[in-house]
Scaffold this motif. Structure first.
Motif, PDB file in Angstrom:
ATOM      1  N   PHE A  94       0.818  -1.217   0.000  1.00 38.31           N
ATOM      2  CA  PHE A  94       0.000   0.000   0.000  1.00 38.31           C
ATOM      3  C   PHE A  94       0.851   1.265   0.000  1.00 38.31           C
ATOM      4  O   PHE A  94       0.917   1.985   0.976  1.00 38.31           O
ATOM      5  N   PRO A 107       1.410   5.151  -1.354  1.00 41.66           N
ATOM      6  CA  PRO A 107       0.415   6.184  -1.653  1.00 41.66           C
ATOM      7  C   PRO A 107      -0.126   6.107  -3.074  1.00 41.66           C
ATOM      8  O   PRO A 107      -1.326   6.286  -3.289  1.00 41.66           O
ATOM      9  N   VAL A 108       0.740   5.816  -4.033  1.00 42.34           N
ATOM     10  CA  VAL A 108       0.275   5.775  -5.426  1.00 42.34           C
ATOM     11  C   VAL A 108      -0.757   4.674  -5.604  1.00 42.34           C
ATOM     12  O   VAL A 108      -1.792   4.864  -6.252  1.00 42.34           O
ATOM     13  N   ILE A 164      -2.668   3.318  -3.262  1.00 42.06           N
ATOM     14  CA  ILE A 164      -3.905   3.696  -2.553  1.00 42.06           C
ATOM     15  C   ILE A 164      -4.706   4.666  -3.417  1.00 42.06           C
ATOM     16  O   ILE A 164      -5.921   4.532  -3.570  1.00 42.06           O
ATOM     17  N   PHE A 165      -3.997   5.622  -4.013  1.00 47.57           N
ATOM     18  CA  PHE A 165      -4.627   6.618  -4.877  1.00 47.57           C
ATOM     19  C   PHE A 165      -5.360   5.931  -6.030  1.00 47.57           C
ATOM     20  O   PHE A 165      -6.553   6.161  -6.266  1.00 47.57           O
ATOM     21  N   THR A 167      -8.419   3.976  -4.837  1.00 46.65           N
ATOM     22  CA  THR A 167      -9.555   4.826  -4.459  1.00 46.65           C
ATOM     23  C   THR A 167     -10.255   5.371  -5.692  1.00 46.65           C
ATOM     24  O   THR A 167     -11.484   5.384  -5.763  1.00 46.65           O
ATOM     25  N   LEU A 168      -9.464   5.798  -6.667  1.00 51.44           N
ATOM     26  CA  LEU A 168     -10.074   6.304  -7.906  1.00 51.44           C
ATOM     27  C   LEU A 168     -10.896   5.216  -8.575  1.00 51.44           C
ATOM     28  O   LEU A 168     -12.022   5.448  -9.039  1.00 51.44           O
ATOM     29  N   CYS A 197     -14.105   4.838  -6.823  1.00 53.16           N
ATOM     30  CA  CYS A 197     -15.033   5.926  -7.165  1.00 53.16           C
ATOM     31  C   CYS A 197     -15.726   5.640  -8.494  1.00 53.16           C
ATOM     32  O   CYS A 197     -16.934   5.861  -8.646  1.00 53.16           O
ATOM     33  N   ILE A 198     -14.940   5.154  -9.469  1.00 50.95           N
ATOM     34  CA  ILE A 198     -15.524   4.869 -10.788  1.00 50.95           C
ATOM     35  C   ILE A 198     -16.548   3.747 -10.678  1.00 50.95           C
ATOM     36  O   ILE A 198     -17.647   3.834 -11.236  1.00 50.95           O
ATOM     37  N   LEU A 213     -18.271   3.000  -8.059  1.00 49.46           N
ATOM     38  CA  LEU A 213     -19.429   3.588  -7.372  1.00 49.46           C
ATOM     39  C   LEU A 213     -20.310   4.339  -8.366  1.00 49.46           C
ATOM     40  O   LEU A 213     -21.533   4.212  -8.362  1.00 49.46           O
ATOM     41  N   ALA A 214     -19.661   5.121  -9.240  1.00 48.61           N
ATOM     42  CA  ALA A 214     -20.410   5.885 -10.239  1.00 48.61           C
ATOM     43  C   ALA A 214     -21.149   4.936 -11.185  1.00 48.61           C
ATOM     44  O   ALA A 214     -22.333   5.144 -11.486  1.00 48.61           O
ATOM     45  N   SER A 227     -24.122   3.442  -9.469  1.00 46.48           N
ATOM     46  CA  SER A 227     -25.257   4.347  -9.245  1.00 46.48           C
ATOM     47  C   SER A 227     -25.902   4.795 -10.550  1.00 46.48           C
ATOM     48  O   SER A 227     -26.998   5.341 -10.538  1.00 46.48           O
ATOM     49  N   ILE A 228     -25.222   4.570 -11.686  1.00 49.12           N
ATOM     50  CA  ILE A 228     -25.902   4.837 -12.960  1.00 49.12           C
ATOM     51  C   ILE A 228     -27.039   3.841 -13.136  1.00 49.12           C
ATOM     52  O   ILE A 228     -28.145   4.185 -13.542  1.00 49.12           O
TER      53      ILE A 228
END
Lengths: 286, 176
Positions: A9, A11-12, A14-15, A18-19, A22-23, A25-26, A29-30
Motif C-alpha cells: 500500500f 500512496p500511489v 492507494i490513490f 480509491t479512484l 469511485c468509478i 461507485l459511479a 449508481s448509474i
C-alpha cells in the motif's frame, strides 16, 4: 504478512485503488439507486437533526434582527397597508359575488372535485443543495409525514417546485428556477399553453424563461402565467408568475420571454406542500 | 484512530456549515465550496494518504447531498488530496502561499468539471457566461474561504495531531 501488506500500500497504489472505487461507485449508481439510497438514509439520521437544530438557532437571531427594523419603515408600511385593505375589501365584495355565482355554475358542471382547494401541509426549508450548480432544497418532512414524490410545493401564492426524492425524515424539492426544470404553463386569461423552463443564465436575476407561445397569442408584460391543465405533474391553476418581457422568436412561429416568479426564492423559509398529486386526480398512479 | 475520528467529525462540521450557512452568504448564486478545502489542506498537513482519506469521505458526502452522480466529487476530491500531498511534499509546513495556490487551482478544476458534466455534455457550452459568472467567482470565493479558514484548521490540526501522538507528514510517509 503485515509487512508485505504495508509494502504493497504505497500512496500511489492507494490513490489508484480509491479512484477505481469511485468509478465503480459511479457505474453502480448509474444503473441502480440502491447504494445512494442506502447512504442517504443512513446519513440522514445524523445530519437532519443537526441541520434542524442549527436552523432553529439561526431563526432566533433572524427574528431578533427583524424586530430591530426601524420604526419609520413600519409606520410607512401601516399607512400603505391601510390603503390596500380598503382596496381589497372592495375587491373582496365583488369576488364574493363572483364566487357565489361560480360555485353555482360549478355544481351545474359537477366540477367541484377538480377545483376544490387542495389539502396542504406546511414544511420548513432546512437546507439547500450543497453545491453552486442547482437550486434543489431540502424540507423537513419525509415519507413518515406522508410526503410522496411529485407533490407540488408552493410558497406564498406562487409555485415553488415539486418533490423529486423522499426519505424518511426529509424530502428534496426541485425548484422551478432550476436549470433542468420544465413546467407546462398557460396564460391565466386565455388559457394559451406555453413552456416554463428554468435557466441558469437567468437564475441570478431571479427570472425564468417562458417559451413556445404561438405567435398569434395576445400576451404582454404583466400577464399572469399559471400551471396548465395538460401538465401531468403539476395541478392546474397554480400561479407561476407574471410575464416580464416577451418577444417573437426568429422563426416568427413562437414567442418567448421571461417571467418573474410569484414565489420569493431568495428568502424561502417555509413552504406548503399540496398533498394531492396530479396522478391522484387523474386516477393513474398509486 | 482518534485522529481519523477527528477528521470525520471535521468533515461533518464543514458539511453542515456548507448546507446551512453558505446559502446566506451567496453572492448572485455563487458560494464557496467549503468541503473542497479539506482534502487540499489535509493533503498538505499530512501527506497524500491523508488527503485521499479526507477526499473520499468529503466527496461522497458532497455527492450524496448534491445533485451529481455518486462518485464524481469523490473522484475529484481524491485527486485534489493526492495532488496536494504530492506537490507540496517538500514545502515547509509554515508555508501559506502554496496551499492557497493549490486551493484556487483545485476549485477552478472542480467547477470546470461540474460545468463539463452538467452543461457541456448536454451541448450547452456558453463558455463566456460560465467562466465569468460561475467558475471564476466560485473559485475566488473558495479561495477567500480558504484564506479565512486555513489558520484555524491548521491550529486545530496541530493540536489534534499532538493529542493523538502523530508526527508531521514525514512520519506519515514512513507509515505508508
Amino acid at each position: 504478512m503485515k509487512q508485505r501488506l504495508k509494502a504493497f500500500f504505497t500512496p500511489v497504489r492507494i490513490f489508484a485503488l480509491t479512484l477505481f472505487a469511485c468509478i465503480i461507485l459511479a457505474l453502480i449508481s448509474i444503473f441502480s439507486d440502491t447504494v445512494s439510497q442506502a447512504l442517504r438514509t443512513g446519513l440522514d439520521t445524523v445530519i437532519v437533526p443537526m441541520q434542524k437544530g442549527i436552523n432553529s438557532l439561526g431563526g432566533v437571531f433572524y427574528d431578533h434582527a427583524v424586530n430591530l427594523a426601524t420604526r419609520e419603515e413600519l409606520e410607512q408600511q401601516v399607512t400603505d397597508l391601510t390603503g390596500r385593505i380598503e382596496d381589497l375589501q372592495e375587491e373582496n365584495q365583488r369576488l364574493a359575488q363572483d364566487a357565489y355565482e361560480l360555485s353555482r355554475l360549478r355544481r351545474l358542471y359537477a366540477l367541484d372535485e377538480q377545483y376544490a382547494s387542495w389539502p396542504k401541509t406546511a414544511a420548513r426549508v432546512i437546507g439547500s443543495g450543497s453545491d453552486n450548480w442547482d437550486m434543489e432544497f431540502t424540507i423537513d418532512k419525509g415519507s413518515n409525514d406522508g410526503m410522496r414524490v411529485d407533490m407540488n410545493v408552493i410558497a406564498g401564492n406562487g409555485l415553488v417546485g415539486i418533490i423529486t426524492e423522499v426519505y424518511p425524515n426529509r424530502s428534496i424539492v426541485r425548484s422551478i428556477i432550476e436549470d433542468n426544470s420544465y413546467v407546462s404553463g398557460m396564460l391565466s386569461s386565455t388559457g394559451q399553453i406555453c413552456s416554463v423552463q428554468g435557466d441558469i443564465t437567468l437564475m441570478e436575476s431571479g427570472q425564468i424563461r417562458v417559451t413556445d407561445f404561438s405567435a398569434d397569442t395576445d400576451v404582454k408584460a404583466g400577464d399572469e402565467i399559471v400551471t396548465s391543465n395538460i401538465s401531468d405533474k403539476y395541478l392546474q391553476g397554480i400561479l407561476i408568475g407574471t410575464v416580464r418581457d416577451i418577444s417573437a422568436d426568429g422563426s416568427q412561429i413562437t414567442k418567448s420571454g421571461t417571467i418573474t416568479p410569484a414565489a420569493d426564492f431568495e428568502n424561502l423559509q417555509e413552504v406548503l406542500v399540496i398533498t394531492t398529486t396530479k396522478a391522484d386526480l387523474t386516477g393513474d398512479g398509486s | 484512530m482518534k485522529y481519523r475520528l477527528y477528521q470525520i467529525v471535521l468533515i461533518f462540521v464543514f458539511f453542515i456549515v456548507q448546507t446551512v450557512f453558505v446559502p446566506f452568504i451567496r453572492v448572485s448564486g455563487n458560494g464557496p465550496e467549503l468541503l473542497l478545502l479539506l482534502p487540499v489542506f489535509f493533503g498538505f498537513f499530512g501527506g497524500p494518504v491523508n488527503g485521499i482519506f479526507v477526499g473520499v469521505l468529503a466527496g461522497i458526502l458532497a455527492d450524496v447531498y448534491g445533485g451529481t452522480l455518486l462518485g464524481t466529487s469523490a473522484f475529484l476530491f481524491v485527486c485534489f488530496g493526492y495532488m496536494s500531498g504530492k506537490l507540496l511534499e517538500n514545502v515547509e509546513q509554515e508555508e501559506f502561499f502554496f496551499p492557497m495556490m493549490l486551493t484556487v487551482l483545485s476549485a477552478f478544476l472542480y467547477e470546470c468539471a461540474m460545468w463539463f458534466v452538467l452543461f457541456v455534455l448536454h451541448n450547452r457550452i456558453d463558455a463566456g457566461f460560465f467562466f465569468t459568472r460561475k467558475i471564476l467567482p466560485i473559485s475566488l470565493y473558495t479561495l477567500a474561504a480558504g484564506i479565512a479558514l486555513y489558520f484555524p484548521v491548521r491550529c486545530l490540526d496541530r493540536k489534534m495531531r499532538a493529542a493523538a501522538g502523530r508526527g508531521g507528514k514525514r512520519n506519515e510517509k514512513h507509515l505508508s
